[in-house]
Enzyme design. Structure first.
Site, PDB file in Angstrom:
ATOM      1  CB  CYS A 153      -0.983   0.021   1.308  1.00 45.17           C
ATOM      2  SG  CYS A 153      -2.246   1.190   0.897  1.00 45.17           S
ATOM      3  CG  ASP A 308      -7.177  -2.739  -4.012  1.00 40.08           C
ATOM      4  OD1 ASP A 308      -8.102  -1.955  -3.259  1.00 40.08           O
ATOM      5  OD2 ASP A 308      -6.188  -2.888  -3.653  1.00 40.08           O
ATOM      6  CG  HIS A 337      -6.112  -2.451  -0.083  1.00 38.63           C
ATOM      7  ND1 HIS A 337      -5.321  -1.944  -1.134  1.00 38.63           N
ATOM      8  CD2 HIS A 337      -5.828  -2.029   1.332  1.00 38.63           C
ATOM      9  CE1 HIS A 337      -4.531  -1.186  -0.355  1.00 38.63           C
ATOM     10  NE2 HIS A 337      -4.720  -1.349   0.985  1.00 38.63           N
TER      11      HIS A 337
END
Length: 459
Positions: A153, A308, A337
């Site tokens: 991320c 995601d 995600h």
């Protein structure tokens, strides 16, 4: 009785209401029993030790799970928000364990929560100071010049920036759900963060650091039905399933334990990466230093979730087109995600492939099972051998730590030694009389670590 019979309809409704009431009472009793299970749930159970600390940061080194390990360690760089145990949520769904079981030597950066004094930290601090220091520690402990990096991320975005600036220290770069390209395909977050509607400076001026609660609510509102209704309905329907309840509790604990984000880093990240797309367009600078992503020539792996909604694949995959590397791969898996880290299908089909990809980009020779036995320990062993060799007084004198270069100190490798030499502290004898704060400032390490070096020099 006929389906159109009003008496039949009334009796059926009454029966259904009774069954629902009985079921609610039964589930209510079970719920009481499950409260303790939810409160006592454990996360991050893979054994590890803290091998480096700086400010709030802790560098974790995980205990090996194989007799031999691949020669190049993996450093996982987590995001600055939430806690990193999502990568080690439970034993059977742990990214960390998948990598360990494949024979990798694994380290992870746990940023912990910034204080109000940290509000002025910038991406330059996180990338060129904290990440770089951790990379140097891993290199020294492992006895290698370059290591593998896995960024998740926001940690993936910072890992890409780091590699552009320090790729001589990176062998291979993995980017997991990393936000790298924001040209209108970034979904709801990019829309909400558009400079036409939103100025991140307003938040920082009001709060200093960005409150975790604000970020958490923002993420949850991207799918309000799923986050505020559906998941609790599923919990109610599965209250008698202990495994489901424990998995639910682990996930909720991670979601509820968000951490604040340093204010200046938030502003810089939003303005330069989200709003201006400078990273992908190769126009980003940290200080006076150009973050030239077009120069990245190490193997790159994109790990993306097809569904995601936080970091859609379109914000990650185009990055492979701007790097110079001829080895730029993409593993796209049908999950979201968070599912990249914790879904059963990801651990069955995705992570074995990722682990093998890193194997292919690691040296063939195995490393010691105890990753702590790196370059510094080998150097100390060599000194002992020389001292024990009879009839060679000259070599003994050269090996005496009190008269040698600072690299004789355990934990001081070439990078830190060069910084100490530049500060006039290039020998153990000079270091012996130095101040810990001055050493910390000169090298960029924490005062506690500097004190450890001084303690060795004064023995």
């Amino acid at each position: 009785m006929s389906a159109n019979n009003p008496f039949s309809f009334a009796l059926n409704v009454q029966r259904e209401l009774l069954e629902t009431a009985v079921g609610s009472v039964q589930r209510g009793a079970v719920a009481g029993e499950q409260v303790e299970r939810i409160q006592d749930v454990e996360v991050g159970q893979t054994p590890s030790e803290v091998v480096y600390e700086e400010n709030k940061l802790e560098l974790l080194h995980y205990e090996a799970r194989t007799d031999e390990q691949h020669g190049t360690p993996i450093l996982a760089v987590y995001a600055l928000i939430n806690k990193p145990f999502i990568l080690d949520l439970q034993p059977d769904r742990s990214v960390v364990r998948r990598l360990l079981d494949a024979g990798h030597d694994v380290y992870l950066i746990d940023w912990n929560e910034p204080s109000r004094l940290d509000r002025h930290l910038t991406l330059d601090d996180y990338v060129n100071r904290y990440i770089d220091n951790c990379v140097d520690v891993v290199r020294e402990r492992s006895g290698v010049d370059r290591i593998n990096v896995l960024g998740y991320c926001m940690g993936g975005t910072m890992s890409a920036i780091y590699t552009a600036l320090h790729q001589e220290k990176v062998r291979a770069l993995g980017l997991m759900a990393a936000g790298l390209c924001f040209n209108g395909e970034g979904g709801v977050l990019e829309l909400w963060g558009d400079d036409e509607f939103y100025d991140p400076r307003d938040v920082v001026d009001a709060y200093g650091n960005v409150p975790a609660e604000m970020l958490d609510i923002g993420f949850a509102l991207m799918d309000p039905v799923a986050n505020f209704v559906s998941k609790y309905v599923r919990l109610y329907d599965n209250l008698e399933n202990d495994d489901f309840v424990e998995n639910f509790a682990r996930m909720e604990r991670w979601l509820s334990e968000g951490i604040d984000l340093a204010g200046e880093t938030y502003v810089q990240f939003l303005k330069e990466i989200y709003q201006s797309n400078k990273l992908h367009d190769n126009e980003m600078y940290l200080g006076d230093e150009h973050v030239d992503v077009g120069s990245i020539d190490v193997p790159v792996l994109q790990i993306v979730g097809e569904y995601d909604h936080l970091i859609p694949p379109e914000t990650s995959k185009p990055f492979n087109d701007v790097v110079a590397s001829e080895e730029a791969d993409i593993f796209e898996h049908p999950t979201g995600h968070i599912g990249l880290s914790v879904s059963g299908s990801s651990h069955q089909a995705l992570w074995p492939k990722v682990a093998e990809w890193y194997v292919e980009h690691s040296p063939d020779e195995p490393a010691a099972t105890d990753g702590a036995e790196g370059a510094g320990d080998e150097r100390d062993q060599a000194v002992e051998i020389e001292i024990e060799s009879p009839g060679d007084d000259e070599r003994v004198a050269e090996s005496d730590p009190k008269g040698t270069d600072v690299e004789a100190i355990d934990g001081i490798g070439p990078t830190y030694a060069e910084r100490l030499r530049d500060a006039g502290l290039g020998t153990v004898e000079a270091l012996r009389d130095a101040d810990a704060a001055a050493v910390a400032e000169a090298t960029g390490v924490g005062v506690k670590r500097a004190e450890g070096w001084l303690e060795q020099a004064r023995r």
